[in-house]
Design an enzyme around this catalytic site. Structure first.
Site, PDB file in Angstrom:
ATOM      1  N   THR A  71      13.068   9.679   3.636  1.00  0.00           N
ATOM      2  CA  THR A  71      11.863   9.924   4.432  1.00  0.00           C
ATOM      3  C   THR A  71      11.849   8.927   5.578  1.00  0.00           C
ATOM      4  O   THR A  71      12.358   7.816   5.430  1.00  0.00           O
ATOM      5  CB  THR A  71      10.631   9.722   3.530  1.00  0.00           C
ATOM      6  OG1 THR A  71      10.588  10.784   2.593  1.00  0.00           O
ATOM      7  CG2 THR A  71       9.330   9.691   4.305  1.00  0.00           C
ATOM      8  N   GLY A  78       6.379  11.069  -4.198  1.00  0.00           N
ATOM      9  CA  GLY A  78       5.087  11.470  -3.652  1.00  0.00           C
ATOM     10  C   GLY A  78       4.016  11.726  -4.688  1.00  0.00           C
ATOM     11  O   GLY A  78       2.839  11.384  -4.481  1.00  0.00           O
TER      12      GLY A  78
HETATM   13  N1  ASP Z   1       7.380  10.630  -0.292  1.00  0.00           N
HETATM   14  C1  ASP Z   1       8.306  11.717  -0.099  1.00  0.00           C
HETATM   15  C2  ASP Z   1       7.864  12.889  -0.924  1.00  0.00           C
HETATM   16  O1  ASP Z   1       7.473  12.697  -2.064  1.00  0.00           O
HETATM   17  C3  ASP Z   1       9.722  11.395  -0.443  1.00  0.00           C
HETATM   18  C4  ASP Z   1      10.262  10.060  -0.009  1.00  0.00           C
HETATM   19  O2  ASP Z   1       9.546   9.273   0.599  1.00  0.00           O
HETATM   20  O3  ASP Z   1      11.459   9.778  -0.267  1.00  0.00           O
HETATM   21  O4  ASP Z   1       7.990  13.998  -0.459  1.00  0.00           O
END
Ligand code: ASP
Length: 294
Positions: A164, A217
């Protein structure tokens, strides 16, 4: 205009022990210097975080935009959010397919929609109608055969697991902004949406602080994410550092991991994480600069 400005970037929580992150480190180093130069030339924090995240998305080096990982049905669905701390305006898109820069679609929502979060095909059509570019055929997103399952995930490029992207900035006028974009978790179910596009969870900016989160998340949503940090500062009088680490403790207690970048209006920044590493970079008008992976 005050002299101080600062920007921080992240390229996602978690690192794979066997992957060489040299290219990512070099990219973050170049990008943070360019971002600082643009802020120094008077760019607003809001434009700075959008442009930084768009460049992270377009690089294909992170799990966002061009580098996104597919869901188990083989489709790439992206989530993104952006917020202007000075006005409190925010925009987000989720489960968005076929757009080159999801963060620019989120920015269009912020600027030109009475709504805050658009999903799926409605988000795609809104973004296209407002001039956002579709994914060019030659740049096509990474694709997997339909129906990948857990047992196959270990054979995939480990870089797809973590990546991300996010940016927080304060500009020379003391205005804060944040932007976050993701292709989500590798192997996610089609239609799954995480914390990233949810204003107040994966992404937040107000007059005092800007925050961009990365990690599992589901646990960030349950922990309250960015707004939990803001609330701990407002009601519990915790510092930004302590409030951030308490929120991450809750994420860990819920079985998740991850990290965040958070900045105040003087450009002080914290970048805590409880995942094995978090790609991150920071630059301040004073000249201090940092790029780290682990
Ligand atoms: N937070 C993101 C999600 O859950 C994934 C990540 O940050 O790696 O979609």
């Amino acid at each position: 205009m005050t002299a101080n400005f600062a920007i921080a970037l992240h390229g996602g929580a978690g690192v794979h022990p066997e992957r060489d992150y040299g290219e990512v480190e070099a990219h973050l180093g170049e990008l943070i210097a360019e971002c600082a130069a643009r802020l120094g030339a008077g760019q607003s924090a809001l434009d700075a975080v959008e442009q930084a995240v768009a460049e992270l998305e377009s690089s294909g080096l992170y799990v966002a935009g061009r580098g996104s990982a597919p869901s188990t049905s083989g489709e790439v669905e992206c989530d993104a959010a952006i917020m202007d701390g000075a006005t409190g305006k925010a925009g987000g898109v989720c489960a968005l397919q076929g757009l080159a820069n999801p963060i620019s679609a989120a920015r269009k929502v912020l600027d030109q929609s009475p709504f805050l979060l658009l999903a799926g095909d409605g988000a795609r059509r809104f973004a296209l109608e407002h001039g956002c570019a579709p994914v060019a055929e030659e740049d096509g997103y990474y694709r997997l055969p339909v129906g990948i399952d857990e047992s196959e995930l270990s054979r995939l490029d480990p870089g797809l697991m973590h990546g991300t992207v996010g940016a927080v900035a304060v500009d020379g006028n003391g205005r804060l902004a944040s932007a976050t974009s993701t292709g989500g978790l590798l192997g996610k179910q089609a239609g799954r949406v995480g914390d990233t596009p949810i204003t107040g969870i994966g992404n937040w900016a107000d007059e005092d602080v800007a925050i961009s989160c990365t990690g599992i998340g589901e646990t960030f949503i349950r922990a309250g994410g960015a707004r939990d940090i803001v609330a701990r500062m407002a009601y519990g009088e915790d510092t930004l550092e302590i409030a951030s680490s308490k929120m991450l403790d809750t994420v860990a207690a819920l079985g998740g991991d991850g990290g965040l970048i958070a900045m105040d209006c003087r450009g002080r920044c914290v970048m805590p994480f409880n995942s094995p590493g978090m790609k991150r970079a920071f630059a301040h008008s004073s000249g201090s600069k940092l790029v780290r992976i682990r």
